[in-house]
Design a protein around this motif. Structure first.
Motif, mmCIF file in Angstrom:
data_model
loop_
_atom_site.group_PDB
_atom_site.id
_atom_site.type_symbol
_atom_site.label_atom_id
_atom_site.label_comp_id
_atom_site.label_asym_id
_atom_site.label_seq_id
_atom_site.Cartn_x
_atom_site.Cartn_y
_atom_site.Cartn_z
ATOM 1 N N SER A 130 -14.526 -1.951 -2.850
ATOM 2 C CA SER A 130 -13.482 -1.577 -2.289
ATOM 3 C C SER A 130 -12.583 -1.668 -1.291
ATOM 4 O O SER A 130 -11.944 -1.993 -0.264
ATOM 5 C CB SER A 130 -12.018 -1.029 -3.837
ATOM 6 O OG SER A 130 -13.108 0.095 -3.145
ATOM 7 N N PRO A 136 -7.768 0.566 -1.459
ATOM 8 C CA PRO A 136 -9.175 0.801 -2.376
ATOM 9 C C PRO A 136 -9.460 1.449 -3.080
ATOM 10 O O PRO A 136 -8.617 2.587 -2.929
ATOM 11 C CB PRO A 136 -9.977 0.693 -0.719
ATOM 12 C CG PRO A 136 -9.664 1.408 0.032
ATOM 13 C CD PRO A 136 -7.954 0.729 0.572
ATOM 14 N N CYS A 153 -10.416 -4.704 0.333
ATOM 15 C CA CYS A 153 -9.548 -4.667 0.594
ATOM 16 C C CYS A 153 -9.112 -4.688 2.167
ATOM 17 O O CYS A 153 -7.887 -5.286 2.845
ATOM 18 C CB CYS A 153 -8.737 -3.225 1.005
ATOM 19 S SG CYS A 153 -8.480 -2.634 -0.918
ATOM 20 N N VAL A 175 -8.385 -2.034 -6.950
ATOM 21 C CA VAL A 175 -7.709 -1.542 -6.135
ATOM 22 C C VAL A 175 -6.414 -1.045 -6.279
ATOM 23 O O VAL A 175 -5.522 -1.143 -7.678
ATOM 24 C CB VAL A 175 -7.434 -2.598 -5.558
ATOM 25 C CG1 VAL A 175 -8.934 -2.471 -5.196
ATOM 26 C CG2 VAL A 175 -7.076 -4.016 -5.675
ATOM 27 N N SER A 215 0.541 -1.496 -0.216
ATOM 28 C CA SER A 215 -0.373 0.269 0.026
ATOM 29 C C SER A 215 0.985 1.034 0.193
ATOM 30 O O SER A 215 0.405 2.464 -0.125
ATOM 31 C CB SER A 215 -1.163 0.652 1.719
ATOM 32 O OG SER A 215 -0.001 0.244 2.472
#
Length: 403
Positions: free
Chosen positions: A344, A361, A348, A371, A36
């Motif tokens: 989303s 997301p 996630c 995503v 991320s």
């Protein structure tokens, strides 16, 4: 608790929220693979860090002018001039506490109640909230999915009226990695000039490009006549792996720069002084700069290619935007949504809890069908992360595949 209308509807950064949850799970002993992150996973180059340390040791820790150190503004202007081949006036540079503050400064000075600002979608997560903080109205403008989600002049024209005062571009784009060509930028800038619409161009990923590019086209590659109502935003965070140093900048007409510096003088005063001295080294040491920037870009290029091959092997049914720059893969997941994971955000969350992979997301970027995966991670982490995602989707642990 009663609060001001200024922050009604304001939400914390989605990307930071995901990173915080991943850290919390990792602290519990979970083997989280965090894909991320919106920052390079490299150390700041030593010659830059040493300049920051030397500034502290030399007692260079007092206030600077709100617009930044004179030598840093000049170093930035010189760097922009080298890249563009144009004369760049250092008085148009305002050094900020990260590029995010530069965007805030520009929006707060240029827009206000009743104004509308166009945001090609998907957009970076903070743009809508920054526009709202300026009491203006963000207008999401979905881009062409078959063209990297980029917007055309025809799309911009259809969405425009007398209230539209601004357009925020991001090239290379976070989260898609798409890059606007010089021809596309010229067409958009010509349209904006005709309509007297301001362009804020976020070019923070401009030197992280692939497929033979050393940098992405930007505002300063356009004719000077098209730059009157533009603000260029950039900084050291991505190019030099200096996210935590918090140094960004804007470049604009000198009069507008003065207004943004005046605003900043009442908010943060200035960026941190030792960090500014480190940034002087980043922008001044051209041979070292070119070597370190190119090496990082080449690593990201290899990772991009690895990631695409991993998707071809493990997730061939999943579509995505092929990244031309930045370090993200924006891939489509709505076919896997179900009652338990209908969007989303839920997708996630379940992927993080059950597959131990952290993604962001697409709802945070204005497109809930997708995503974002960051390839600012090791090759081993990328390979294992994709395998885990594929296993979770194949086993139905995260949603049921929709026809």
């Amino acid at each position: 608790m009663p609060t001001s209308e200024n922050i009604r509807g304001l939400e914390p950064s989605a990307t930071l929220a995901v990173a915080a949850r991943a850290r919390a799970l990792r602290a519990q002993g979970r083997a989280i693979i965090d894909l991320s992150a919106g920052e390079p996973d490299f150390r700041t180059p030593d010659f830059i860090s040493e300049a920051g340390i030397a500034a502290i040791q030399d007692g260079l820790t007092r206030y600077t002018a709100a617009a930044g150190l004179v030598e840093l503004r000049q170093a930035i202007a010189d760097d922009l001039a080298r890249r563009s081949g144009k004369l760049v006036d250092a008085s148009g540079v305002v050094v900020t506490a990260g590029a995010k503050q530069a965007i805030f400064n520009a929006c707060f000075v240029l827009f206000g109640p009743g104004d509308r600002v166009l945001l090609p979608t998907p957009y970076w997560t903070s743009y809508p909230d920054i526009v709202r903080l300026a009491r203006a109205e963000p207008i999401a403008l979905p881009g062409d999915e078959t063209h990297g989600f980029k917007v055309s002049v025809a799309q911009l024209e259809r969405q425009s009226d007398e209230r539209v005062r601004g357009l925020i571009l991001n090239t290379p784009c976070n989260p898609t990695g798409a890059i606007y060509s010089l021809e596309e930028l010229h067409a958009i800038a010509t349209w904006a000039a005709r309509r007297a619409i301001w362009i804020i161009s976020d070019e923070i990923y401009g030197r992280l490009c692939y497929d033979g590019r050393r940098r992405a086209p930007g505002l300063l590659d356009l004719d000077v006549a098209l730059l009157e109502r533009t603000v260029l935003v950039d900084g050291v965070s991505k190019t030099f792996a200096m996210t935590g140093w918090r140094i960004g900048f804007s470049y604009s007409d000198a009069h507008l720069a003065g207004l943004m510096a005046a605003l900043q003088s009442h908010i943060t005063s200035s960026a941190a002084t030792p960090a500014q001295h480190a940034a002087v080294a980043a922008y001044s040491a051209e041979p070292l700069e070119a070597e370190s920037v190119h090496a990082m870009a080449e690593t990201f290029h290899r990772r991009r290619d690895l990631l695409l091959s991993l998707f071809a092997e493990h997730l061939p049914q999943v579509s995505y935007v092929r990244p031309e720059g930045a370090f993200y893969l924006f891939f489509r997941t709505d076919r896997f949504y179900d009652d338990a994971a209908p969007d989303s955000v839920a997708f996630c969350a379940r992927l993080l809890e059950q597959a131990e992979v952290a993604l962001v997301p697409g709802a945070a970027f204005g497109d809930d069908r997708y995503v974002r995966l960051s390839f600012a991670a090791s090759e081993d982490a990328l390979a294992e992360g994709v395998r885990r995602i594929a296993a979770a989707l194949g086993a139905g642990h995260v949603g049921r595949r929709r026809a």
